[in-house]
Write a protein that holds these residues in place. Structure first.
Motif, PDB file in Angstrom:
ATOM      1  N   GLY A 152      16.345  15.752  19.696  1.00  0.00           N
ATOM      2  CA  GLY A 152      17.612  15.195  20.188  1.00  0.00           C
ATOM      3  C   GLY A 152      17.855  15.605  21.633  1.00  0.00           C
TER       4      GLY A 152
ATOM      5  N   GLY B 198      17.920  13.276  25.085  1.00  0.00           N
ATOM      6  CA  GLY B 198      19.210  13.145  25.746  1.00  0.00           C
ATOM      7  C   GLY B 198      20.295  12.627  24.808  1.00  0.00           C
ATOM      8  N   VAL B 199      20.167  12.956  23.522  1.00  0.00           N
ATOM      9  CA  VAL B 199      21.193  12.571  22.555  1.00  0.00           C
ATOM     10  C   VAL B 199      22.443  13.395  22.825  1.00  0.00           C
ATOM     11  CG1 VAL B 199      21.823  12.677  20.103  1.00  0.00           C
ATOM     12  CG2 VAL B 199      19.543  11.919  20.768  1.00  0.00           C
ATOM     13  N   TYR B 200      23.597  12.737  22.931  1.00  0.00           N
ATOM     14  CA  TYR B 200      24.806  13.525  23.103  1.00  0.00           C
ATOM     15  C   TYR B 200      25.852  13.246  22.030  1.00  0.00           C
ATOM     16  CZ  TYR B 200      26.546   9.432  25.681  1.00  0.00           C
ATOM     17  OH  TYR B 200      26.923   8.177  26.058  1.00  0.00           O
TER      18      TYR B 200
END
Lengths: 180, 155
Positions: A129, A133-135
């Motif tokens: 993640g 760049g999962v936010y």
């Protein structure tokens, strides 16, 4: 000629108005992905269903797919799930990324709401993640047959969003057949 | 009583400072950590830096920065790491490139425009007042006007 100068403030007003109007249409919570047109980062994480089997970025190659980031703690994911089931029924490949979740809960979720995923990557610590760049969840990436990220959608993939994404997948699938 | 009051005054300060507890090998590293979390923006939140935000992603990124600092990465490497994943959005100090020229140099441009206008304004005003002088009546016209006014009076 000098009269024209009097219209300068009006002109400035209109230009600013256009910019502000444009600004109102933009959603500031949607960020462009920094990984657009880049390969899915290398990873080695266990499958959710079979903990001893390791999955890697190679599992995303070969066929265009959606990479869907989800978790049982994410309320919007529940809302999204029926849409994913329908997309799978239409014959598209979806890879799940179970993000910072508990295995037992995630398995129970898939039992209860059906499993639309061809594979589910179990990312307990959120390492993949982070590399993606999962936010927040849900997030959905469109990945082509070479494992390159072509598009990212943050938020629920509902019918409206799916109608935007579907042509991309169709085009990738047909492009692939031409090159083969 | 007085001690209690002082304690109460300090309470907000204490609660703000205590987000996570990280151990650092030295004070310089601690200082760098604080600079980085103040300069990097939380991707989930609209306008908070990593230091201020309580969101899970911000705490993950703080942990990541701590890890990289302990592993001996320099500040540029850590910033590149964040930008590679989350884009320029995470920078509170955006890079100077063709997309941000207006942002960086626009204010100076506006200042320049202001100075030019300020310098030209007296000149323009003087010209205008000269124009007004030119619009004054010639002596012939003045005589005619006076005659007309006198006629008016006589009536």
């Amino acid at each position: 000629m000098r009269r024209l100068i009097l219209f300068v403030p009006l002109l400035v007003f209109f230009v600013m108005g256009i910019f502000l109007w444009r600004g109102l249409q933009l959603d500031p919570s949607k960020l462009p992905s920094a990984l657009l047109d880049k390969p899915v980062p290398a990873f080695s994480l266990p499958s959710l269903q079979q903990p001893e089997r390791m999955l890697s970025e190679l599992d995303l190659k070969g066929q265009p797919a959606l990479l869907n980031v989800w978790a049982t703690w994410c309320p919007s994911c529940k809302q999204e799930h029926p849409h994913l089931n329908r997309i799978k029924d239409e014959g598209y490949r979806i890879i799940g990324l179970n993000y910072k979740d508990e295995r037992v809960k995630a398995l129970a979720w898939l039992d209860r709401y059906l499993n639309p995923y061809a594979e589910v990557i179990f990312d307990e610590k959120g390492t993949l993640g982070l590399d993606l760049g999962v936010y927040g969840a849900p997030e959905t990436y469109v990945v082509d047959a070479n494992g390159t990220i072509r598009y990212k959608h943050v938020g629920v993939v509902d019918e409206r969003v799916w109608q935007q994404i579907k042509p991309m997948l169709d085009q990738m699938a047909s492009g692939e057949q031409v090159t083969q | 009583m007085k001690k209690l009051l002082i304690l109460l005054c300090l309470l907000p300060v204490l609660s703000q400072a205590a987000i996570d507890t990280y151990e650092f090998k030295d004070d310089a590293t601690r200082e760098r950590f604080h600079t980085l979390v103040f300069e990097l923006r939380c991707p989930k939140c609209q306008n908070q830096n990593l230091a201020d935000s309580n969101s899970p992603i911000a705490s993950d990124l703080r942990r990541e920065i701590h890890r990289m600092l302990e592993e001996g990465n320099n500040d540029a490497e850590i910033i590149d790491f964040m930008v590679a994943r989350y884009g320029d959005f995470v920078l509170y100090r955006p890079p100077v490139n063709h997309l941000t020229y207006v942002l960086w140099y626009g204010p100076f441009g506006l200042l320049l425009v202001g100075i030019v206008v300020l310098l030209l304004l007296p000149k323009l005003l003087r010209k205008r007042s000269q124009d007004k002088d030119e619009s004054h009546l010639s002596s012939n016209e003045a005589d005619r006007l006076n005659k007309l006014l006198e006629q008016e009076k006589d009536q």
